[in-house]
Design an enzyme around this catalytic site. Structure first.
Site, PDB file in Angstrom:
ATOM      1  N   LYS A 109       1.387  65.623  10.901  1.00  0.00           N
ATOM      2  CA  LYS A 109       2.590  64.907  10.471  1.00  0.00           C
ATOM      3  C   LYS A 109       2.734  63.644  11.293  1.00  0.00           C
ATOM      4  CE  LYS A 109       6.620  64.712   8.332  1.00  0.00           C
ATOM      5  NZ  LYS A 109       6.232  63.341   7.925  1.00  0.00           N
ATOM      6  N   LYS A 146      -1.286  60.276  12.574  1.00  0.00           N
ATOM      7  CA  LYS A 146      -0.698  58.926  12.522  1.00  0.00           C
ATOM      8  C   LYS A 146      -1.617  58.019  11.733  1.00  0.00           C
ATOM      9  CE  LYS A 146       2.879  56.658  14.259  1.00  0.00           C
ATOM     10  NZ  LYS A 146       4.131  57.263  14.754  1.00  0.00           N
ATOM     11  N   THR A 157      16.188  58.744  13.564  1.00  0.00           N
ATOM     12  CA  THR A 157      15.569  58.496  14.870  1.00  0.00           C
ATOM     13  C   THR A 157      16.609  57.936  15.838  1.00  0.00           C
ATOM     14  OG1 THR A 157      13.508  58.051  13.702  1.00  0.00           O
ATOM     15  CG2 THR A 157      13.583  57.455  16.033  1.00  0.00           C
ATOM     16  N   ASN A 199      14.837  49.527  12.347  1.00  0.00           N
ATOM     17  CA  ASN A 199      15.494  50.729  11.832  1.00  0.00           C
ATOM     18  C   ASN A 199      16.015  51.620  12.966  1.00  0.00           C
ATOM     19  OD1 ASN A 199      16.286  52.798  10.024  1.00  0.00           O
ATOM     20  ND2 ASN A 199      14.386  53.868  10.485  1.00  0.00           N
TER      21      ASN A 199
HETATM   22  N1  GLU Z   1       7.187  57.482  12.747  1.00  0.00           N
HETATM   23  C1  GLU Z   1       8.130  58.412  13.289  1.00  0.00           C
HETATM   24  C2  GLU Z   1       7.688  58.867  14.659  1.00  0.00           C
HETATM   25  O1  GLU Z   1       6.947  58.205  15.345  1.00  0.00           O
HETATM   26  C3  GLU Z   1       8.447  59.545  12.347  1.00  0.00           C
HETATM   27  C4  GLU Z   1       7.303  60.415  11.942  1.00  0.00           C
HETATM   28  C5  GLU Z   1       7.623  61.393  10.843  1.00  0.00           C
HETATM   29  O2  GLU Z   1       8.754  61.448  10.396  1.00  0.00           O
HETATM   30  O3  GLU Z   1       6.705  62.099  10.433  1.00  0.00           O
HETATM   31  O4  GLU Z   1       8.149  59.866  15.165  1.00  0.00           O
END
Ligand code: GLU
Length: 427
Positions: A72, A108, A192, A223
């Site tokens: 994820k 990622k 976040t 964001n």
């Molecule tokens: N890009 C965000 C992070 O670095 C969210 C990742 C997600 O929701 O899977 O945590």
């Protein structure tokens, strides 16, 4: 900067994992399994540009570890994306998901591009091209992407649509951070920044700080940073400086954050906001304040400026904004550093809620999402904080230990570690 300071994010991530494996007294094989991504894919994405030419963009996806569940993590569009950065970010996703107790591994993605130079049509073609190239590696139980730097619900919608047409069915659980109308979760866009502020409030409680008497500085007004700034403002903290790529604004009397959000909608950036003075990035980070929220990119606080940070709490809303050396310096100086894998875990936590809602086809209210998020973030913060005070270890070290002991347990019972294979007995 100390001559020996490591700035490569992947080396930093591996070093943190290695330290945690040693601190936990685990076998070296745990580190061997975690030091490299299980799979790393590089693709070339041809895009027909508006002028009729064809341009190839490079895209990456790092599938770091899936011991606890599907990998994820977000997809970043940025001109400075490197394989090392993407690998590091995928390690941090594995650790973050494990720390929060989510049924996910870490992954990622990144695409080397500058979205500001692309027309909406080119951006759509690139987003669809990326997911087309990666589709065999992705799926709701395999790998679940999400937004990251410079990607948003619209990009997710194109990717969802492309994947769904490849597999021939609407696959809402493929990725998270979608628009609400396409199975997105209420509260995801804010998650976040909201999670960061939950950890700050917990920290303030433990430190007997009254947020209404504090000052806050935010680096980054995207964001994450803009939501964190607004929620700190709502909590009564005086937000005295904020910063974007093209400029920062400082007002010791406090900035009117709701007004700045309107200014940003109108002008595309807060740079030039009239009710304050311009400030550079270096000045902003070392301002006199109580709470500093780095919400931009990696390596912002290094041994070069860590001695000059004046905040009492540093909440890492970005991934990897602080080097290990800077973390050590600040912790020794009595600054409470809330590590990224905790401070910014609200995003992936609500991504998890979104995925659960998609798999059930049953949607929650915003209150349900926010209260569950707050409860999980508070609990994770308290575990880490209490262990940090009991053992006299850095918050980051403790957070890695909690995450890696869970991961090691999963890898052990899955039979990935040699000791498990030799000790297995039928009961
Ligand atoms: N890009 C965000 C992070 O670095 C969210 C990742 C997600 O929701 O899977 O945590």
């Amino acid at each position: 900067m100390a001559a020996t300071e490591v700035l490569d994010p992947y080396e930093i991530a591996k070093g943190l994992v290695k330290d945690a494996v040693e601190n936990l007294g685990l076998d070296d094989s745990v580190y061997e399994l975690l030091k490299n991504p299980q799979k790393f894919v590089e693709v070339s994405i041809p895009v027909e540009m508006d002028d009729g030419s064809v341009q190839s963009f490079i895209g990456y996806r790092s599938f770091h570890n899936n011991a606890l569940g599907p990998t994820k993590g977000g997809i970043r569009f940025h001109p400075d994306v490197t394989p090392e950065e993407v690998k590091a970010l995928s390690v941090w996703m594995t650790i973050k998901s494990s720390l929060l107790g989510l049924p996910y591994g870490g992954g990622k993605g990144g695409v080397l591009c500058n979205p500001a130079d692309l027309s909406p049509r080119e951006l759509e073609a690139l987003s669809r091209g990326y997911i087309r190239a990666m589709a065999p590696h992705m799926g709701p139980y395999k790998d679940v992407p999400a937004p990251d730097v410079n990607t948003n619900p619209q990009v997710m919608a194109w990717m969802f649509d492309e994947y769904s047409s490849i597999v021939g069915e609407n696959t809402f659980g493929l990725l998270t951070g979608k628009p609400l109308i396409l199975g997105g979760s209420k509260g995801r866009v804010e998650a976040t920044g909201r999670g960061t502020v939950v950890t700050i409030k917990q920290a303030a409680n433990h430190l007997d700080m009254n947020l209404a008497e504090t000052t806050t500085v935010v680096q980054g007004f995207g964001n994450v940073g803009s939501v964190a700034a607004r929620l700190m403002h709502d909590a009564g903290s005086k937000v005295i400086a904020v910063m974007e790529v093209d400029g920062g604004v400082y007002n010791p009397e406090g900035l009117d954050i709701p007004k700045m959000l309107e200014y940003k909608v109108e002008h595309g950036s807060v740079a030039g906001y009239p009710d304050g003075e311009p400030i550079s990035n270096d000045e902003l980070l070392t301002l006199e304040c109580d709470i500093l929220i780095p919400a931009a990119l990696e390596n912002q606080i290094t041994s070069r400026n860590a001695h000059d940070i004046k905040a009492k709490i540093v909440a890492e809303a970005a991934n990897g904004p602080t080097t290990p050396e800077a973390d050590r310096i600040m912790t020794e100086r009595g600054i409470l550093v809330i590590p990224d894998i905790l401070a910014n875990a609200g995003g992936v936590t609500v991504s998890y809620f979104e995925w659960v809602q998609n798999l059930y086809g049953y949607y929650w209210t915003e209150e349900e999402v926010n209260s569950k998020l707050e409860q999980m973030m508070r609990q994770a913060f308290d575990w880490v904080y209490n262990m940090h005070t009991e053992r006299g270890m850095k918050m980051r070290d403790v957070a890695y230990m909690v995450a890696i002991s869970r991961l090691a347990e999963a890898m052990k019972v899955r039979g990935w570690l040699p000791a498990q294979r030799s000790t297995y007995r039928r009961s």
